[in-house]
Structure formats: structure tokens, C-alpha cells
Design a protein around this motif. Structure first.
Motif, PDB file in Angstrom:
ATOM      1  N   ALA A  11       5.794 -12.655   1.553  1.00  0.00           N
ATOM      2  CA  ALA A  11       4.788 -13.647   1.171  1.00  0.00           C
ATOM      3  C   ALA A  11       3.682 -13.684   2.216  1.00  0.00           C
ATOM      4  O   ALA A  11       3.936 -13.901   3.398  1.00  0.00           O
ATOM      5  N   GLY A  12       2.448 -13.450   1.783  1.00  0.00           N
ATOM      6  CA  GLY A  12       1.339 -13.437   2.721  1.00  0.00           C
ATOM      7  C   GLY A  12       1.296 -12.203   3.589  1.00  0.00           C
ATOM      8  O   GLY A  12       0.674 -12.195   4.658  1.00  0.00           O
ATOM      9  N   SER A  13       1.932 -11.120   3.127  1.00  0.00           N
ATOM     10  CA  SER A  13       1.965  -9.866   3.883  1.00  0.00           C
ATOM     11  C   SER A  13       0.749  -9.007   3.540  1.00  0.00           C
ATOM     12  O   SER A  13       0.019  -9.284   2.577  1.00  0.00           O
ATOM     13  N   ALA A  14       0.503  -7.979   4.321  1.00  0.00           N
ATOM     14  CA  ALA A  14      -0.601  -7.052   4.055  1.00  0.00           C
ATOM     15  C   ALA A  14      -0.400  -6.357   2.709  1.00  0.00           C
ATOM     16  O   ALA A  14       0.727  -6.073   2.303  1.00  0.00           O
ATOM     17  N   GLN A  15      -1.508  -6.071   2.024  1.00  0.00           N
ATOM     18  CA  GLN A  15      -1.467  -5.441   0.712  1.00  0.00           C
ATOM     19  C   GLN A  15      -2.299  -4.159   0.719  1.00  0.00           C
ATOM     20  O   GLN A  15      -3.246  -4.019   1.503  1.00  0.00           O
ATOM     21  N   VAL A  26      -7.400  18.793 -12.019  1.00  0.00           N
ATOM     22  CA  VAL A  26      -6.735  19.980 -12.543  1.00  0.00           C
ATOM     23  C   VAL A  26      -5.763  20.481 -11.483  1.00  0.00           C
ATOM     24  O   VAL A  26      -5.954  20.225 -10.291  1.00  0.00           O
ATOM     25  N   PRO A  27      -4.711  21.181 -11.883  1.00  0.00           N
ATOM     26  CA  PRO A  27      -3.827  21.775 -10.888  1.00  0.00           C
ATOM     27  C   PRO A  27      -4.607  22.672  -9.931  1.00  0.00           C
ATOM     28  O   PRO A  27      -5.430  23.482 -10.358  1.00  0.00           O
ATOM     29  N   GLY A  28      -4.379  22.498  -8.644  1.00  0.00           N
ATOM     30  CA  GLY A  28      -5.118  23.251  -7.646  1.00  0.00           C
ATOM     31  C   GLY A  28      -6.415  22.586  -7.223  1.00  0.00           C
ATOM     32  O   GLY A  28      -7.113  23.095  -6.341  1.00  0.00           O
ATOM     33  N   GLY A  29      -6.738  21.442  -7.817  1.00  0.00           N
ATOM     34  CA  GLY A  29      -7.965  20.726  -7.488  1.00  0.00           C
ATOM     35  C   GLY A  29      -7.753  19.731  -6.362  1.00  0.00           C
ATOM     36  O   GLY A  29      -6.750  19.759  -5.640  1.00  0.00           O
ATOM     37  N   THR A  30      -8.722  18.827  -6.218  1.00  0.00           N
ATOM     38  CA  THR A  30      -8.686  17.846  -5.132  1.00  0.00           C
ATOM     39  C   THR A  30      -8.823  16.441  -5.687  1.00  0.00           C
ATOM     40  O   THR A  30      -9.695  16.169  -6.521  1.00  0.00           O
ATOM     41  N   LEU A  31      -7.966  15.554  -5.234  1.00  0.00           N
ATOM     42  CA  LEU A  31      -8.011  14.140  -5.589  1.00  0.00           C
ATOM     43  C   LEU A  31      -8.672  13.381  -4.442  1.00  0.00           C
ATOM     44  O   LEU A  31      -8.264  13.517  -3.285  1.00  0.00           O
ATOM     45  N   ARG A  32      -9.698  12.594  -4.762  1.00  0.00           N
ATOM     46  CA  ARG A  32     -10.448  11.883  -3.732  1.00  0.00           C
ATOM     47  C   ARG A  32     -10.416  10.374  -3.988  1.00  0.00           C
ATOM     48  O   ARG A  32     -10.371   9.930  -5.131  1.00  0.00           O
ATOM     49  N   GLY A  33     -10.449   9.630  -2.898  1.00  0.00           N
ATOM     50  CA  GLY A  33     -10.482   8.184  -3.031  1.00  0.00           C
ATOM     51  C   GLY A  33     -10.419   7.501  -1.686  1.00  0.00           C
ATOM     52  O   GLY A  33     -10.634   8.123  -0.636  1.00  0.00           O
ATOM     53  N   GLU A  34     -10.142   6.209  -1.724  1.00  0.00           N
ATOM     54  CA  GLU A  34     -10.003   5.410  -0.503  1.00  0.00           C
ATOM     55  C   GLU A  34      -8.808   4.486  -0.648  1.00  0.00           C
ATOM     56  O   GLU A  34      -8.583   3.908  -1.714  1.00  0.00           O
ATOM     57  N   VAL A  35      -8.057   4.362   0.423  1.00  0.00           N
ATOM     58  CA  VAL A  35      -6.971   3.393   0.478  1.00  0.00           C
ATOM     59  C   VAL A  35      -7.502   2.146   1.185  1.00  0.00           C
ATOM     60  O   VAL A  35      -7.983   2.220   2.325  1.00  0.00           O
ATOM     61  N   HIS A  36      -7.433   1.000   0.508  1.00  0.00           N
ATOM     62  CA  HIS A  36      -7.913  -0.264   1.057  1.00  0.00           C
ATOM     63  C   HIS A  36      -6.720  -1.138   1.422  1.00  0.00           C
ATOM     64  O   HIS A  36      -5.861  -1.425   0.574  1.00  0.00           O
ATOM     65  N   ILE A  37      -6.667  -1.536   2.666  1.00  0.00           N
ATOM     66  CA  ILE A  37      -5.597  -2.395   3.167  1.00  0.00           C
ATOM     67  C   ILE A  37      -6.197  -3.749   3.519  1.00  0.00           C
ATOM     68  O   ILE A  37      -7.193  -3.823   4.241  1.00  0.00           O
ATOM     69  N   THR A  38      -5.599  -4.793   2.993  1.00  0.00           N
ATOM     70  CA  THR A  38      -6.045  -6.146   3.286  1.00  0.00           C
ATOM     71  C   THR A  38      -4.950  -6.874   4.054  1.00  0.00           C
ATOM     72  O   THR A  38      -3.815  -6.990   3.576  1.00  0.00           O
ATOM     73  N   GLY A  39      -5.299  -7.331   5.248  1.00  0.00           N
ATOM     74  CA  GLY A  39      -4.333  -8.048   6.061  1.00  0.00           C
ATOM     75  C   GLY A  39      -3.909  -9.350   5.426  1.00  0.00           C
ATOM     76  O   GLY A  39      -4.648  -9.957   4.640  1.00  0.00           O
ATOM     77  N   GLU A  85      -5.049 -10.479  10.839  1.00  0.00           N
ATOM     78  CA  GLU A  85      -5.040 -11.486   9.785  1.00  0.00           C
ATOM     79  C   GLU A  85      -6.322 -11.397   8.955  1.00  0.00           C
ATOM     80  O   GLU A  85      -7.431 -11.441   9.493  1.00  0.00           O
ATOM     81  N   LYS A  86      -6.153 -11.179   7.645  1.00  0.00           N
ATOM     82  CA  LYS A  86      -7.254 -11.077   6.675  1.00  0.00           C
ATOM     83  C   LYS A  86      -8.185  -9.878   6.947  1.00  0.00           C
ATOM     84  O   LYS A  86      -9.243  -9.761   6.322  1.00  0.00           O
ATOM     85  N   GLU A  87      -7.814  -9.013   7.847  1.00  0.00           N
ATOM     86  CA  GLU A  87      -8.656  -7.851   8.167  1.00  0.00           C
ATOM     87  C   GLU A  87      -8.652  -6.865   7.000  1.00  0.00           C
ATOM     88  O   GLU A  87      -7.646  -6.709   6.293  1.00  0.00           O
ATOM     89  N   ARG A  88      -9.767  -6.169   6.816  1.00  0.00           N
ATOM     90  CA  ARG A  88      -9.873  -5.152   5.772  1.00  0.00           C
ATOM     91  C   ARG A  88     -10.056  -3.780   6.423  1.00  0.00           C
ATOM     92  O   ARG A  88     -10.935  -3.605   7.261  1.00  0.00           O
ATOM     93  N   VAL A  89      -9.209  -2.856   6.015  1.00  0.00           N
ATOM     94  CA  VAL A  89      -9.235  -1.486   6.549  1.00  0.00           C
ATOM     95  C   VAL A  89      -9.353  -0.512   5.387  1.00  0.00           C
ATOM     96  O   VAL A  89      -8.635  -0.645   4.382  1.00  0.00           O
TER      97      VAL A  89
END
Length: 267
Positions: A11-15, A26-39, A85-89
Motif C-alpha cells: 500500500a503506497g508503494s512505488a508503481q 516483427v520478429p528480429g525488430g526492435t521494441l521501443r518505449g519508456e519505463v515510468h516509475i512513480t515513487g 517519495e512521489k519521485e518520478r523516474v
């Protein structure tokens, strides 16, 4: 202290939330994105952030079958850092899509034209392949957080040529699944620990009275794609197997309708 106790229980943990730039790959391709962590409500130590490319396989056990989640590949992104606490990464990433990743964008409703586009179809569900990205956030002395994103895996251009040729010969896709195990053909074998089977049935054309069903499997590699075909013939108690290699350097110049006709004609 009370907030730390709640965070250790989840409860109230980082997400964590992964946002993809492209969910079509496609197979052999590249997946791109961002991982967002909220404290969360308190500062926490993050042990590791990892990506998992996943599918679901069918496992045979005696006289029964069951489905099992299967890790195709894993990509660690970061480890041993603190989120306040509440930090965004934000962590940007590029992840290689394994060459043998199952194709999910397959159409079971096709016309007779060889120009049928598989790449604009939605995933085939029911008895179909499923591929997704799991994001794992391992929290020290806390409840780990996860995120799941469905992916659409399209056929590579060499695969599309073979699939379209089958359509032109009168075959229609009826199902697709992923089996745990190793597949072997002449000059190739799978290495991922699973293989995909795409089932076709003839609706018209020269094979409608000769073949009950046909199962097709691809084993993509860097220079070529192996194709294994299992044929259930009418008036025969034995299945027949044929394999071929699609060279990535010249596949566009090959008449695949003729190639497959000769291959099936030899059965």
C-alpha cells in the motif's frame, strides 16, 4: 514508520508503468518505449527493473495439455537505486524482438487474392498466439510492482510471401498455437524452446480434394527463414512433412505459388 509498514505490504508503494512507442513489431525488430516509475508514500530501494518478452505455450503431459507462460527473452534495465517519495523516474529502452517470437497478426478471414495483407490484422484469439511485455520492478523489503502490455507481432516480409502464396492456392487459416519443444526441418531447427503452428484448410483450388489440413511453422534466422509443412492428406493415415528455406536475399524474386505447388505436388 506507519507509511513504511504500509509500503512494505504494497500500500503506497512505488508503481511502474511502461509506455510503448510501438506496439507493432516483427520478429528480429526492435521494441521501443519508456519505463515510468512513480515513487510511493515513502522512499524505497529498487533492486532491479527488467523487461520480459512473453508468450504462452501449450505443454503436452501424458494424455492432457495445459498452457504455460514462457519467457522468450529478458532485458535488465537498471538496478540498485533509490526512488524518493512521489519521485518520478523515466528509463528509455530499446529491446530486441527475438527472431522466433510467435506471430499474432494473422487473419482467419481471408479472400482469394494474394494481396491479402496480414500486417493490418488484429491478433487472432481463441486458439491463437499471444505475446506481451512484462515489466518487473523489484523493491527491496517491499511488494514488487508489475506492468503488462500486449504486443502485435506481424509477419516478416518473407513470411508474408509464403502466407500469401498459400492463400492464392486456396488455403485459409483456421487457427494458430504455440507448442513447447523443438522443431526440426531440413537444414534448420528452432532454438527458442517453442515453435508456432499455423493451421490451414483448403477451401477451393487443386488441393481441396487431396488435403484435409496443413500446418505451417516458421523458423526465422538472420539470413533465411526455415519453413516446415505438415500435411494431413485425405485417404491416408500418415502425415507427410516437407521443408524449405526462404533466402532473405532473393525471396522477392521467387514465385512462391509455384514453389509451394511443386512442394505439395511431391506429397
Amino acid at each position: 514508520m506507519f507509511k513504511k509498514l504500509l509500503a512494505s505490504m504494497g500500500a503506497g508503494s512505488a508503481q511502474v508503468d511502461t509506455r510503448l512507442v510501438n506496439d507493432r513489431v516483427v520478429p528480429g525488430g526492435t521494441l521501443r518505449g519508456e519505463v515510468h516509475i512513480t515513487g510511493g508514500e515513502v522512499s524505497q530501494e529498487i533492486e532491479e527493473v527488467s523487461l520480459f518478452l512473453m508468450t504462452q505455450v501449450e505443454v503436452e503431459s501424458g494424455d492432457s495439455e495445459y498452457r504455460q507462460n514462457f519467457v522468450i527473452s529478458r532485458a535488465p534495465l537498471a538496478r540498485d537505486f533509490r526512488v524518493g517519495e512521489k519521485e518520478r523516474v523515466s528509463i528509455p529502452f530499446e529491446m530486441y524482438v527475438h527472431l522466433e517470437t510467435p506471430v499474432t497478426a494473422l487473419s482467419s478471414q481471408g479472400g482469394s487474392s494474394a494481396k491479402l495483407s496480414y500486417t493490418h490484422s488484429r491478433p487472432h484469439h481463441g486458439r491463437g498466439a499471444k505475446v506481451w511485455l512484462d515489466t518487473g520492478l523489484e523493491i527491496d523489503k517491499g511488494v514488487d510492482s508489475t506492468d503488462r502490455d500486449a504486443l502485435i507481432v506481424e509477419p516478416t516480409p518473407p513470411m508474408q510471401r509464403v502466407l500469401s502464396a498459400l492463400e492464392e492456392l486456396g488455403f485459409r487459416m483456421v487457427s494458430a498455437d504455440v507448442e513447447k519443444g523443438t522443431l526440426r526441418g531440413k537444414g534448420f531447427q528452432s532454438t527458442a524452446g517453442f515453435y508456432q503452428e499455423i493451421e490451414f484448410r483448403p477451401q477451393h483450388g487443386p488441393y481441396a480434394r487431396r488435403i484435409n489440413e496443413l500446418e505451417l511453422s516458421f523458423v526465422p534466422r538472420v539470413q533465411d527463414t526455415g519453413v516446415l509443412i505438415e500435411v494431413d492428406r485425405r485417404f491416408s493415415s500418415r502425415d507427410s512433412y516437407r521443408s524449405l528455406l526462404v533466402n532473405h536475399g532473393n525471396f522477392e524474386r521467387v514465385n512462391w505459388v509455384r514453389e509451394l505447388s511443386e512442394l505439395l505436388g511431391s506429397i
